[in-house]
Enzyme design. Structure first.
Site, PDB file in Angstrom:
ATOM      1  NE  ARG A  42      38.529   5.106 -14.164  1.00  0.00           N
ATOM      2  CZ  ARG A  42      39.433   6.096 -14.311  1.00  0.00           C
ATOM      3  NH1 ARG A  42      40.240   6.439 -13.315  1.00  0.00           N
ATOM      4  NH2 ARG A  42      39.503   6.775 -15.430  1.00  0.00           N
ATOM      5  CB  SER A  96      34.463   3.595 -19.684  1.00  0.00           C
ATOM      6  OG  SER A  96      34.780   4.708 -20.462  1.00  0.00           O
ATOM      7  CD  GLU A 129      35.907   2.822 -15.466  1.00  0.00           C
ATOM      8  OE1 GLU A 129      36.768   2.629 -16.336  1.00  0.00           O
ATOM      9  OE2 GLU A 129      35.461   3.950 -15.181  1.00  0.00           O
TER      10      GLU A 129
HETATM   11  C1  LIG Z   1      28.068   9.486 -19.160  1.00  0.00           C
HETATM   12  C2  LIG Z   1      29.083   9.013 -18.147  1.00  0.00           C
HETATM   13  C3  LIG Z   1      30.395   9.478 -18.203  1.00  0.00           C
HETATM   14  C4  LIG Z   1      31.346   9.059 -17.286  1.00  0.00           C
HETATM   15  N1  LIG Z   1      32.618   9.525 -17.373  1.00  0.00           N
HETATM   16  C5  LIG Z   1      33.546   9.114 -16.491  1.00  0.00           C
HETATM   17  C6  LIG Z   1      34.896   9.594 -16.571  1.00  0.00           C
HETATM   18  O1  LIG Z   1      35.244  10.392 -17.412  1.00  0.00           O
HETATM   19  N2  LIG Z   1      35.782   9.122 -15.649  1.00  0.00           N
HETATM   20  C7  LIG Z   1      35.443   8.237 -14.683  1.00  0.00           C
HETATM   21  O2  LIG Z   1      36.304   7.866 -13.871  1.00  0.00           O
HETATM   22  N3  LIG Z   1      34.176   7.765 -14.583  1.00  0.00           N
HETATM   23  C8  LIG Z   1      33.226   8.184 -15.453  1.00  0.00           C
HETATM   24  N4  LIG Z   1      31.950   7.710 -15.352  1.00  0.00           N
HETATM   25  C9  LIG Z   1      31.612   6.732 -14.302  1.00  0.00           C
HETATM   26  C10 LIG Z   1      31.154   7.340 -12.965  1.00  0.00           C
HETATM   27  O3  LIG Z   1      30.596   8.623 -13.125  1.00  0.00           O
HETATM   28  C11 LIG Z   1      32.297   7.377 -11.967  1.00  0.00           C
HETATM   29  O4  LIG Z   1      32.834   6.088 -11.746  1.00  0.00           O
HETATM   30  C12 LIG Z   1      31.855   7.956 -10.610  1.00  0.00           C
HETATM   31  O5  LIG Z   1      32.983   8.126  -9.804  1.00  0.00           O
HETATM   32  C13 LIG Z   1      30.863   7.044  -9.896  1.00  0.00           C
HETATM   33  O6  LIG Z   1      30.278   7.782  -8.847  1.00  0.00           O
HETATM   34  P1  LIG Z   1      28.789   7.467  -8.359  1.00  0.00           P
HETATM   35  O7  LIG Z   1      28.480   8.344  -7.208  1.00  0.00           O
HETATM   36  O8  LIG Z   1      27.840   7.512  -9.494  1.00  0.00           O
HETATM   37  O9  LIG Z   1      28.977   5.979  -7.858  1.00  0.00           O
HETATM   38  P2  LIG Z   1      27.888   4.819  -7.882  1.00  0.00           P
HETATM   39  O10 LIG Z   1      27.657   4.375  -9.281  1.00  0.00           O
HETATM   40  O11 LIG Z   1      26.703   5.210  -7.085  1.00  0.00           O
HETATM   41  O12 LIG Z   1      28.682   3.689  -7.121  1.00  0.00           O
HETATM   42  C14 LIG Z   1      29.882   3.144  -7.671  1.00  0.00           C
HETATM   43  C15 LIG Z   1      30.544   2.340  -6.554  1.00  0.00           C
HETATM   44  O13 LIG Z   1      30.944   3.238  -5.539  1.00  0.00           O
HETATM   45  C16 LIG Z   1      30.389   2.842  -4.277  1.00  0.00           C
HETATM   46  N5  LIG Z   1      30.082   4.075  -3.543  1.00  0.00           N
HETATM   47  C17 LIG Z   1      29.417   5.171  -4.005  1.00  0.00           C
HETATM   48  N6  LIG Z   1      29.352   6.098  -3.042  1.00  0.00           N
HETATM   49  C18 LIG Z   1      29.983   5.586  -1.947  1.00  0.00           C
HETATM   50  C19 LIG Z   1      30.232   6.053  -0.618  1.00  0.00           C
HETATM   51  N7  LIG Z   1      29.834   7.265  -0.200  1.00  0.00           N
HETATM   52  N8  LIG Z   1      30.903   5.240   0.235  1.00  0.00           N
HETATM   53  C20 LIG Z   1      31.322   4.013  -0.161  1.00  0.00           C
HETATM   54  N9  LIG Z   1      31.098   3.506  -1.394  1.00  0.00           N
HETATM   55  C21 LIG Z   1      30.443   4.289  -2.274  1.00  0.00           C
HETATM   56  C22 LIG Z   1      29.153   2.039  -4.614  1.00  0.00           C
HETATM   57  O14 LIG Z   1      28.840   1.115  -3.602  1.00  0.00           O
HETATM   58  C23 LIG Z   1      29.580   1.344  -5.905  1.00  0.00           C
HETATM   59  O15 LIG Z   1      30.287   0.152  -5.632  1.00  0.00           O
HETATM   60  C24 LIG Z   1      30.968   8.139 -16.273  1.00  0.00           C
HETATM   61  C25 LIG Z   1      29.640   7.688 -16.190  1.00  0.00           C
HETATM   62  C26 LIG Z   1      28.701   8.126 -17.107  1.00  0.00           C
HETATM   63  C27 LIG Z   1      27.280   7.649 -17.001  1.00  0.00           C
END
Ligand SMILES: Cc1cc2nc3c(=O)[nH]c(=O)nc-3n(C[C@H](O)[C@H](O)[C@H](O)COP(=O)(O)OP(=O)(O)OC[C@H]3O[C@@H](n4cnc5c(N)ncnc54)[C@H](O)[C@@H]3O)c2cc1C
Length: 302
Positions: free
Chosen positions: A171, A221, A291
Site C-alpha cells: 500500500r 478496508s 490504510e
Molecule cells: C468497497 C471498497 C472496496 C475496496 N477494495 C479494495 C481492494 O480490494 N484493494 C485495495 O487495494 N483497495 C480497495 N479499496 C480502496 C480503494 O479503492 C483503493 O485504495 C484505490 O486505489 C483508491 O483510489 P481512489 O482513486 O479512490 O483514491 P482516492 O481515495 O481518491 O485517494 C487516495 C489517495 O490517493 C491520492 N491520489 C488519488 N489520485 C491521485 C493522483 N492522480 N495523483 C496523486 N495522488 C492521487 C489521494 O491524494 C489520496 O491520498 C476499496 C474501497 C472500497 C470503497
C-alpha cells in the site's frame, strides 16, 4: 485574490465551498474552498501553476474511495481528476489517464484479451489512486503490472517514473513521499483468452460481493494488515463487530470495513477508528495502522 481562480479558468468546472461528502465513498467530509474538475493534462498543469503562484495549497483526489476528509474540509484547491479518463491500448500495454476508473481499465484489458489485470476488476478506485496506494486484491497488486507513470511534480514539471522509481511496497508508492500528481499510468499485460479473463473477473467480483458490504457507503478496508494477524479477525475477537458510533458502524458483514449507516460524519468515522485502535492495542498489543488516507482540517468548535 483566491476568488479569481474561478474566473481565470472559465473552461474548467470549479465549485466554491463544495462539500466533499458529495464525492467520497463514505459520504462524509467537509467542504473544499475550491473544487476543480480538470478534463485534461494541460488544465491540471495550468491549475497547479496558478495555485503555486497564488500560494494555494493543492490536494488531488481520484475516486475518493480510500479517503476520509475531516469535517472542517480542505483549504485551497482540490482537484478531482475523474474527468481526465482516457484509456488506450498498444499491443500488450494499457495506458490510462489517472482519473480513469481502474475497473474500466480492467474491462479494456479484457476486451483486448490481455491477462494480468483481473485482480483489480472490483477495486473502485481511479488509476491514479491505485498507483498511489499500490492497490491490490486476491493475490495481485498494481506493482506487478504497472511499468511507468507520468507525473506532475509539485513544481509543475512533467516526469516519467519507471517501476523502480515508483518504489512500490505494501500500500505504498514513491508518489506518497514526493507529492507528485499522477497524470497517466502504463500497465504491461500478457495475451490471454478473453472468455477466461472475463470468467476470472466475474468470479472475483462475486467473491467480493459475498464478503463485502457493497450496498453501504464505506472506504473499503480501513486498516492495513498487521504482520502475523488478520485485521477483521482481531476486530471480531475484540467484540467490536457491529459497534455503532454516531452514524458509523463496524460492518456486520466484514469487520475490516466501517459503513455509514445513518448520516455519519467524518468525526464519527475517526472516533470509531481511534477506539478500535485503542482496544486492539490494549487487548492484542497490535498497533493498527490506517490504510485509508485521512486529510483535511478538524471542524472548528461552534
Ligand atoms: C468497497 C471498497 C472496496 C475496496 N477494495 C479494495 C481492494 O480490494 N484493494 C485495495 O487495494 N483497495 C480497495 N479499496 C480502496 C480503494 O479503492 C483503493 O485504495 C484505490 O486505489 C483508491 O483510489 P481512489 O482513486 O479512490 O483514491 P482516492 O481515495 O481518491 O485517494 C487516495 C489517495 O490517493 C491520492 N491520489 C488519488 N489520485 C491521485 C493522483 N492522480 N495523483 C496523486 N495522488 C492521487 C489521494 O491524494 C489520496 O491520498 C476499496 C474501497 C472500497 C470503497
Amino acid at each position: 485574490m483566491m476568488e479569481d481562480i474561478v474566473t481565470v479558468f472559465p473552461a474548467v468546472t470549479i465549485l466554491r465551498n463544495e462539500p466533499l461528502a458529495h464525492y467520497t465513498h463514505t459520504k462524509t467530509g467537509g467542504p473544499a474552498d475550491f473544487l476543480a474538475f480538470p478534463t485534461n493534462i494541460q488544465e491540471t498543469k495550468s491549475l497547479l501553476a496558478y495555485a503555486n503562484q497564488e500560494k494555494l495549497p493543492v490536494t488531488v483526489v481520484g475516486n475518493a474511495s480510500n479517503l476520509i476528509v475531516r469535517d472542517g474540509g480542505i483549504r485551497g484547491l482540490v482537484m478531482i481528476l475523474t474527468k481526465m479518463n482516457h484509456i488506450t491500448t498498444d499491443g500488450q500495454t494499457v495506458t490510462a489517464e489517472s482519473g480513469a476508473a481502474l475497473i474500466e481499465a480492467t474491462k479494456v484489458a479484457q476486451a483486448h484479451s490481455l491477462t494480468g489485470f483481473e485482480f483489480a476488476a472490483g477495486i473502485p478506485g481511479s488509476v491514479g489512486g491505485a498507483i498511489f496506494m499500490n492497490a491490490g486484491a486476491y493475490g495481485g497488486e498494481i506493482s506487478e503490472v504497472a511499468i511507468s507513470a507520468e507525473v506532475l511534480t509539485p513544481e509543475g514539471e512533467i516526469r516519467t517514473l519507471n517501476q523502480k522509481e515508483l518504489d512500490f511496497g505494501y500500500r505504498h508508492s514513491s508518489v506518497q513521499d514526493y507529492h507528485d500528481i499522477i497524470l497517466t499510468a502504463t500497465f504491461a499485460l500478457t495475451p490471454g483468452d478473453g472468455k477466461a479473463i472475463q470468467a476470472k473477473m466475474d468470479d472475483l467480483n462475486a467473491r467480493r460481493a459475498a464478503k463485502q458490504p457493497l450496498d453501504l457507503p464505506s472506504c473499503g478496508s480501513v486498516f492495513k494488515r498487521p504482520k502475523g494477524h488478520y485485521t477483521g479477525q482481531l476486530i471480531q475477537e475484540a467484540g467490536l463487530q457491529g459497534l455503532k458510533w454516531g452514524g458509523a458502524q463496524v460492518s456486520t458483514k466484514h469487520a475490516g470495513f466501517i459503513v455509514n449507516i445513518d448520516h455519519a460524519t467524518a468525526t464519527d468515522y475517526l472516533e470509531l477508528i481511534h477506539h478500535i485502535q485503542a482496544v486492539i492495542l490494549k487487548e492484542d498489543n497490535v498497533q493498527l495502522e490506517t490504510e485509508v488516507r485521512i486529510i483535511g482540517e478538524e471542524p472548528t468548535a461552534k
